[in-house]
Write a protein that holds these residues in place. Structure first.
Motif, PDB file in Angstrom:
ATOM      1  N   GLU A  57      15.165 -11.923 -19.068  1.00 39.62           N
ATOM      2  CA  GLU A  57      14.781 -10.790 -18.224  1.00 39.62           C
ATOM      3  C   GLU A  57      13.328 -10.400 -18.477  1.00 39.62           C
ATOM      4  N   THR A  58      12.645 -10.022 -17.414  1.00 40.76           N
ATOM      5  CA  THR A  58      11.328  -9.398 -17.514  1.00 40.76           C
ATOM      6  C   THR A  58      11.455  -8.010 -16.916  1.00 40.76           C
ATOM      7  N   LYS A  59      11.005  -6.995 -17.615  1.00 43.33           N
ATOM      8  CA  LYS A  59      11.252  -5.632 -17.161  1.00 43.33           C
ATOM      9  C   LYS A  59      10.030  -4.750 -17.353  1.00 43.33           C
ATOM     10  N   ARG A  60       9.999  -3.674 -16.568  1.00 42.90           N
ATOM     11  CA  ARG A  60       8.926  -2.702 -16.693  1.00 42.90           C
ATOM     12  C   ARG A  60       9.335  -1.403 -16.004  1.00 42.90           C
ATOM     13  N   CYS A  61       9.002  -0.276 -16.605  1.00 42.23           N
ATOM     14  CA  CYS A  61       9.194   1.013 -15.954  1.00 42.23           C
ATOM     15  C   CYS A  61       7.890   1.398 -15.261  1.00 42.23           C
ATOM     16  N   VAL A  62       8.006   1.850 -14.017  1.00 38.09           N
ATOM     17  CA  VAL A  62       6.806   2.157 -13.233  1.00 38.09           C
ATOM     18  C   VAL A  62       6.905   3.578 -12.693  1.00 38.09           C
ATOM     19  N   GLY A  63       5.805   4.317 -12.804  1.00 40.38           N
ATOM     20  CA  GLY A  63       5.743   5.691 -12.302  1.00 40.38           C
ATOM     21  C   GLY A  63       4.780   5.833 -11.147  1.00 40.38           C
ATOM     22  N   SER A  64       4.284   4.706 -10.643  1.00 41.11           N
ATOM     23  CA  SER A  64       3.408   4.722  -9.471  1.00 41.11           C
ATOM     24  C   SER A  64       3.730   3.505  -8.617  1.00 41.11           C
ATOM     25  N   ILE A  65       3.475   3.599  -7.332  1.00 45.50           N
ATOM     26  CA  ILE A  65       3.729   2.455  -6.450  1.00 45.50           C
ATOM     27  C   ILE A  65       2.782   1.317  -6.786  1.00 45.50           C
TER      28      ILE A  65
ATOM     29  N   LYS B 236       1.049 -10.181   6.324  1.00 44.38           N
ATOM     30  CA  LYS B 236       0.602  -9.090   7.187  1.00 44.38           C
ATOM     31  C   LYS B 236       1.613  -7.956   7.301  1.00 44.38           C
ATOM     32  N   HIS B 237       2.656  -7.998   6.487  1.00 39.76           N
ATOM     33  CA  HIS B 237       3.645  -6.921   6.536  1.00 39.76           C
ATOM     34  C   HIS B 237       3.028  -5.644   5.984  1.00 39.76           C
ATOM     35  N   PRO B 238       3.074  -4.560   6.743  1.00 43.99           N
ATOM     36  CA  PRO B 238       2.547  -3.288   6.231  1.00 43.99           C
ATOM     37  C   PRO B 238       3.481  -2.717   5.162  1.00 43.99           C
ATOM     38  N   ILE B 239       3.006  -1.777   4.392  1.00 42.07           N
ATOM     39  CA  ILE B 239       3.852  -1.121   3.412  1.00 42.07           C
ATOM     40  C   ILE B 239       4.973  -0.402   4.147  1.00 42.07           C
ATOM     41  N   PRO B 240       6.231  -0.660   3.816  1.00 42.28           N
ATOM     42  CA  PRO B 240       7.336  -0.060   4.584  1.00 42.28           C
ATOM     43  C   PRO B 240       7.380   1.449   4.428  1.00 42.28           C
ATOM     44  N   ASN B 241       7.865   2.120   5.451  1.00 46.19           N
ATOM     45  CA  ASN B 241       7.880   3.588   5.450  1.00 46.19           C
ATOM     46  C   ASN B 241       8.719   4.157   4.312  1.00 46.19           C
ATOM     47  N   PHE B 242       9.857   3.475   3.978  1.00 43.84           N
ATOM     48  CA  PHE B 242      10.713   4.029   2.931  1.00 43.84           C
ATOM     49  C   PHE B 242       9.996   4.052   1.587  1.00 43.84           C
ATOM     50  N   LEU B 243       9.059   3.125   1.377  1.00 45.43           N
ATOM     51  CA  LEU B 243       8.294   3.112   0.132  1.00 45.43           C
ATOM     52  C   LEU B 243       7.107   4.064   0.211  1.00 45.43           C
ATOM     53  N   LEU B 244       6.416   4.063   1.337  1.00 47.48           N
ATOM     54  CA  LEU B 244       5.259   4.939   1.496  1.00 47.48           C
ATOM     55  C   LEU B 244       5.665   6.416   1.419  1.00 47.48           C
ATOM     56  N   SER B 245       6.883   6.726   1.868  1.00 44.00           N
ATOM     57  CA  SER B 245       7.344   8.116   1.849  1.00 44.00           C
ATOM     58  C   SER B 245       7.509   8.646   0.421  1.00 44.00           C
ATOM     59  N   LYS B 246       7.580   7.750  -0.551  1.00 47.82           N
ATOM     60  CA  LYS B 246       7.735   8.162  -1.945  1.00 47.82           C
ATOM     61  C   LYS B 246       6.392   8.355  -2.653  1.00 47.82           C
ATOM     62  N   ALA B 247       5.286   8.069  -1.940  1.00 49.33           N
ATOM     63  CA  ALA B 247       3.959   8.220  -2.535  1.00 49.33           C
ATOM     64  C   ALA B 247       3.634   9.686  -2.758  1.00 49.33           C
ATOM     65  N   SER B 248       2.685   9.936  -3.605  1.00 54.06           N
ATOM     66  CA  SER B 248       2.321  11.307  -3.945  1.00 54.06           C
ATOM     67  C   SER B 248       1.840  12.073  -2.708  1.00 54.06           C
ATOM     68  N   PRO B 249       2.339  13.310  -2.509  1.00 50.94           N
ATOM     69  CA  PRO B 249       1.905  14.120  -1.376  1.00 50.94           C
ATOM     70  C   PRO B 249       0.661  14.948  -1.682  1.00 50.94           C
ATOM     71  N   LEU B 250       0.055  14.739  -2.851  1.00 49.74           N
ATOM     72  CA  LEU B 250      -1.094  15.561  -3.236  1.00 49.74           C
ATOM     73  C   LEU B 250      -2.228  15.455  -2.221  1.00 49.74           C
ATOM     74  N   PRO B 251      -2.761  16.581  -1.756  1.00 48.98           N
ATOM     75  CA  PRO B 251      -3.977  16.554  -0.938  1.00 48.98           C
ATOM     76  C   PRO B 251      -5.146  16.067  -1.795  1.00 48.98           C
ATOM     77  N   PRO B 252      -6.214  15.579  -1.175  1.00 44.26           N
ATOM     78  CA  PRO B 252      -7.320  14.994  -1.937  1.00 44.26           C
ATOM     79  C   PRO B 252      -7.916  15.925  -2.995  1.00 44.26           C
ATOM     80  N   LEU B 253      -8.105  17.193  -2.672  1.00 47.84           N
ATOM     81  CA  LEU B 253      -8.739  18.097  -3.622  1.00 47.84           C
ATOM     82  C   LEU B 253      -7.875  18.302  -4.862  1.00 47.84           C
ATOM     83  N   GLU B 254      -6.594  18.528  -4.637  1.00 51.39           N
ATOM     84  CA  GLU B 254      -5.691  18.720  -5.771  1.00 51.39           C
ATOM     85  C   GLU B 254      -5.514  17.416  -6.549  1.00 51.39           C
ATOM     86  N   PHE B 255      -5.511  16.304  -5.847  1.00 57.28           N
ATOM     87  CA  PHE B 255      -5.438  15.002  -6.511  1.00 57.28           C
ATOM     88  C   PHE B 255      -6.593  14.847  -7.504  1.00 57.28           C
TER      89      PHE B 255
END
Length: 628
Positions: free
Chosen positions: A489-497, A55-74
């Motif tokens: 090692e298992t690795k991956r580059c990620v560009g989205s949360i 039940k842990h919500p997404i932490p603010n430090f991670l959510l703050s890195k999400a895209s700021p695009l408004p819905p229309l521009e998204f």
């Protein structure tokens, strides 16, 4: 925002309004990403709930890195990405999505006729600047200091001048990405001098190019002092430097000192020059894995040239140097290598066709190092002094005391026993030096090219020019992301949360939490450890650590880290004992697969598999574990 984007947004807005009548009263005038259900952040929050079982919500430090695009521009930019049309709207895209987009320096100040003093100045292009000057000088002091991206072009700067001085002091200090291009600099110049002091220190990715620098010059000396010191992953190119020059002395003092993975290329340097005098003192000393190439350096018919390498790559970690056709066909040249390549971990040096075909060439090697090969070198005029072949034990003794390299940053690594209440310890510099950017939604990243074999497509999207700093940034990150994983090692580059969540879940399962150090207070200061809590009771566990990579949008290199213990510790002010931070530390228990030259062993004085190694999670890095 350009007119096309605005028009498309208008029609898209009308379309969305028609299908969301029930929501129009509350959202038509409020497109805030905090409440709009069509925003990337709202979509991400819903995705988090479906993937994370606790039940842990997404932490603010991670959510703050999400895209700021408004819905229309998204919606609009997602469609443009699908149609491979983002490049034509790059400016709007970068601005709206909070990306790090680099553009070339603008050309300005063309043919400026007077002496100038540029203090606290940002990146510009200087074309034909100072050409034909008689006497006088220009000074660039604190130029592009503390900026995110410093880019300057000096084309035909000071060309044909007489007795003109050029001074670059504290140039691009502490910049994140610095790019300078000196093309035909001081060509045909007579007298005067150029000085580069504290040029690009502590820069993350310096990219410097000197093409036909001081070519055909006459007695126009150049000095480089404290050049690209303490930098990370730099690249310098000197092509046709001082070619055909007459008495053009060049001095490099403390070049690339304590830098991490610096590469320098000298092609046709001093070729056909007359009486050139070049000095490399403390060049790449204390550096981590420096790589230098000298191609056709001082050869090709040069006359009476003199090159001196003193304490070159001294106390560096490994490193590779290649001298190809160095001094070839030179006349009465002289080269001296003193304390060359005395790295504490063996490097690799290659001299091919060294002095071949030269007349009256004298070369002396005093105290040169292990793993040095000489192929087809001149059999006359070459003397070899003491051959240094330190054993591993001697090498470790060298760096365990006062000569510990700065790049290993001793306070960065510590032993697990330090994580006890009341312990005093130095906190390393945990401040994030990367440019501020946001993730892109997966709906967009999934439609963008991301592979080295598609580099041309990636460059097209972000309008990266050939041989530009942006091309290097893109290429470096793509190569690192495609690097084969280490053993286990298992690795991956990620560009989205969303991609980061998926990777963490694939390694650890759905019952996970993500942590980072709370803030940067205490950084580079002595602190006291307060209460310490071991994650999962301090038991041996597995984690996924994620570290930033430099890219136009926020990119993380995530990898599985087996056999670790993770701790959450209070960080206290030493004087007041007040809590100033909550730090997250990770201790690697099994270090047997690590390189003997790893900075942790240099700092702590041990070797692979012999000790555990702990470090803090720095600002904006993060570690995932199973939930307590």
């Amino acid at each position: 925002m350009d007119k096309t984007v605005k028009l498309n947004l208008f029609f898209l807005f009308l379309f969305l309004s028609s299908i969301t009548v029930s929501l129009s009263k509350t959202t038509t005038l409020n497109t805030s990403t905090k409440s709009n259900p069509f925003s990337p952040k709202s979509s991400l929050t819903r995705y988090w709930k479906t993937q994370i079982s606790n039940k842990h919500p997404i932490p603010n430090f991670l959510l703050s890195k999400a895209s700021p695009l408004p819905p229309l521009e998204f919606s609009l930019f997602t469609k443009l990405a699908s149609n491979n049309s983002l490049s034509s709207h790059l400016s709007s895209f970068c601005s709206s999505a909070n990306l790090f987009c680099i553009s070339d320096a603008t050309v300005s100040n063309s043919g400026h006729p007077k002496d100038s003093n540029f203090a606290v100045y940002d990146g510009k292009g200087f074309s034909n600047y100072g050409s034909g000057h008689l006497g006088g000088g220009d000074t660039f002091k604190n130029y592009s200091e503390n900026t995110n991206f410093a880019s300057s072009g000096f084309t035909k700067y000071s060309g044909g001048s007489t007795g003109h001085r050029e001074g670059f002091n504290s140039y691009a200090t502490d910049a994140n990405v610095a790019n300078s291009n000196f093309t035909s600099y001081a060509g045909d110049a007579t007298g005067g001098n150029g000085e580069f002091n504290s040029y690009m220190p502590r820069v993350n990715v310096p990219d410097l190019r000197f093409t036909t620098y001081s070519g055909n010059g006459n007695n126009h000396p150049l000095t480089f002092k404290s050049y690209v010191d303490d930098t990370n992953s730099g690249n310098q190119q000197f092509v046709n430097y001082a070619r055909n020059g007459n008495g053009v002395p060049v001095g490099f003092t403390s070049y690339g000192d304590t830098s991490n993975v610096v590469g320098s290329t000298f092609s046709h340097y001093g070729e056909l020059a007359n009486g050139g005098n070049d000095s490399f003192k403390a060049y790449s000393s204390n550096a981590n894995n420096p790589k230098n190439e000298f191609k056709s350096y001082g050869g090709g018919g040069g006359n009476a040239g003199s090159d001196t390498f003193v304490s070159y790559r001294d106390r560096a970690n490994s490193g590779t140097d290649s001298f190809v056709s160095y001094g070839r066909k030179a006349n009465s040249g002289r080269s001296v290598f003193v304390n060359y390549g005395k790295s504490f971990n063996p490097g690799s040096d290659s001299f091919r066709e060294y002095g071949k075909g030269a007349t009256g060439q004298h070369t002396g090697f005093s105290t040169y190092s292990l793993n040095t090969t000489f192929k087809e070198y001149s059999k006359t005029g070459v003397s070899f002094g003491q051959y240094a072949k330190p054993g591993l034990k001697e090498g470790l003794n060298k760096v365990s005391g006062s000569l510990v390299n700065k790049w290993s940053e001793p306070v960065k690594f510590f032993r697990e026993k330090m994580l006890k209440k009341g312990t005093l310890m130095m906190m390393p510099d945990i401040v994030d030096k990367m440019p501020r950017r946001s993730f892109l939604p997966r709906a967009i990243t999934s439609k963008l090219p991301f592979a080295t074999n598609k580099l041309s497509d990636v460059k097209e999207v972000f309008q990266a020019q050939d041989n530009s700093i942006l091309e290097r940034v893109l290429s470096n990150t793509l190569s690192e992301c495609e690097r084969a994983p280490s053993l286990g090692e298992t690795k991956r580059c990620v560009g989205s949360i969303e991609d980061m969540v998926d990777f963490a879940v694939s390694v650890l399962g759905h019952d996970v939490v993500v942590r980072t150090t709370e803030n940067v207070r205490g950084s580079k200061k002595e602190v006291m450890i307060g209460e310490v809590k071991g994650v999962n009771g301090g038991k041996l566990t597995k984690s996924v650590s994620c570290h930033q990579s430099l890219y136009p949008y926020l990119m993380y290199y995530c990898h599985s880290v087996p056999k670790v213990r993770v701790y959450v510790a209070e960080i206290l002010d030493v004087s007041s004992k007040a809590k100033i931070n909550t730090g997250v530390a990770i201790c690697h228990i099994d270090t047997s697969a690590w390189s003997p030259g790893h900075g942790a062993f240099i700092a702590l004085g041990s070797g692979p598999g012999k000790i555990e190694v702990c470090h803090w999670i720095f600002e904006n890095d993060m570690t995932w574990t199973t939930a307590d």
